[in-house]
Design a protein around this motif. Sequence first.
Motif, mmCIF file in Angstrom:
data_model
loop_
_atom_site.group_PDB
_atom_site.id
_atom_site.type_symbol
_atom_site.label_atom_id
_atom_site.label_comp_id
_atom_site.label_asym_id
_atom_site.label_seq_id
_atom_site.Cartn_x
_atom_site.Cartn_y
_atom_site.Cartn_z
ATOM 1 N N PHE A 143 10.426 18.269 -2.836
ATOM 2 C CA PHE A 143 10.729 18.318 -1.401
ATOM 3 C C PHE A 143 9.663 17.570 -0.596
ATOM 4 N N GLY A 144 8.402 17.858 -0.899
ATOM 5 C CA GLY A 144 7.307 17.185 -0.198
ATOM 6 C C GLY A 144 7.359 15.678 -0.406
ATOM 7 N N LEU A 184 7.952 0.798 6.372
ATOM 8 C CA LEU A 184 7.061 0.285 5.326
ATOM 9 C C LEU A 184 7.778 0.083 3.997
ATOM 10 N N GLU A 196 2.177 6.481 -6.912
ATOM 11 C CA GLU A 196 1.094 7.364 -7.361
ATOM 12 C C GLU A 196 1.560 8.828 -7.339
ATOM 13 N N ASP A 197 2.204 9.213 -6.233
ATOM 14 C CA ASP A 197 2.657 10.598 -6.097
ATOM 15 C C ASP A 197 3.827 10.890 -7.039
ATOM 16 N N LYS A 205 0.847 -1.198 0.000
ATOM 17 C CA LYS A 205 0.000 0.000 0.000
ATOM 18 C C LYS A 205 0.885 1.252 0.000
ATOM 19 N N ALA A 206 1.881 1.265 0.881
ATOM 20 C CA ALA A 206 2.781 2.424 0.986
ATOM 21 C C ALA A 206 3.511 2.649 -0.337
ATOM 22 N N PHE A 215 9.549 9.323 5.344
ATOM 23 C CA PHE A 215 8.647 8.853 6.396
ATOM 24 C C PHE A 215 8.315 7.370 6.223
ATOM 25 N N ALA A 216 8.022 6.980 4.977
ATOM 26 C CA ALA A 216 7.682 5.578 4.696
ATOM 27 C C ALA A 216 8.834 4.653 5.087
ATOM 28 N N LEU A 251 1.217 4.085 -2.950
ATOM 29 C CA LEU A 251 0.937 5.503 -2.702
ATOM 30 C C LEU A 251 2.103 6.361 -3.189
ATOM 31 N N LEU A 252 3.315 5.915 -2.886
ATOM 32 C CA LEU A 252 4.501 6.671 -3.312
ATOM 33 C C LEU A 252 4.573 6.710 -4.837
ATOM 34 N N THR A 275 9.260 22.340 -5.008
ATOM 35 C CA THR A 275 8.436 22.184 -3.812
ATOM 36 C C THR A 275 7.820 20.786 -3.769
ATOM 37 N N GLN A 276 7.303 20.340 -4.925
ATOM 38 C CA GLN A 276 6.711 19.004 -4.977
ATOM 39 C C GLN A 276 7.745 17.919 -4.663
ATOM 40 N N LYS A 310 9.981 13.966 1.616
ATOM 41 C CA LYS A 310 9.540 13.820 3.008
ATOM 42 C C LYS A 310 8.645 12.583 3.168
ATOM 43 N N GLU A 311 7.792 12.359 2.202
ATOM 44 C CA GLU A 311 6.914 11.189 2.225
ATOM 45 C C GLU A 311 7.725 9.894 2.174
#
Lengths: 95, 95
Positions: free
Chosen positions: B53-54, B67, B20-21, B13-14, B61-62, B17-18, B50-51, B57-58
């Motif tokens: 960088f965000g 995960l 996808e982004d 799942k993680a 975190f994962a 999601l990554l 900016t995208q 961070k994701e």
Amino acid sequence: MTSSDLQEQLNMKALSLLQEDADKIEKLIEVQMENLATRYCPLYEEVLDTQMFGFSKEVDFAVRAGLVNPLVGKQILSKLERTLALLYEALNTKE
Amino acid sequence: MTSSDLQEQLNMKALSLLQEDADKIEKLIEVQMENLATRYCPLYEEVLDTQMFGFSKEVDFAVRAGLVNPLVGKQILSKLERTLALLYEALNTKE
């Protein structure tokens, strides 16, 4: 370990990581608050905004990954935003 | 469900999601690539940075939440950074 134990463990881990990062940003805000009267660095606002953006992405990811309750994620972010708003208020009063 | 099934499910799942982004950012880069000759928007670079960088961070975190394998996280980021570098290269050649 049962799967519900694992889920709980992963959720707690995710929450503690977010709290850790929120604490770091809060510390940055505090430092700027303390230095309000003496040496204000204009880059601080930009740094804080960037950190907040990155942090919101982390929280969002944790929620989407099913590790953190959406409401709890929202609360962590709001708390930090309120602290940040206090700093900006103090900055405006000073000007 | 066993705990290892759950762990695998959460990891997948993680990762999805990554991915996808990452796809969303890649799409942004493609759009700019296609419009290179016609209408270049200077804000695009800032938006992309900016995208990125965000997103970093994701990924971070994962990985920290256990995960996503650190190496896999690094690969996802590097791939996107290479695509971005191609765009910047194309922009420089154009100038």
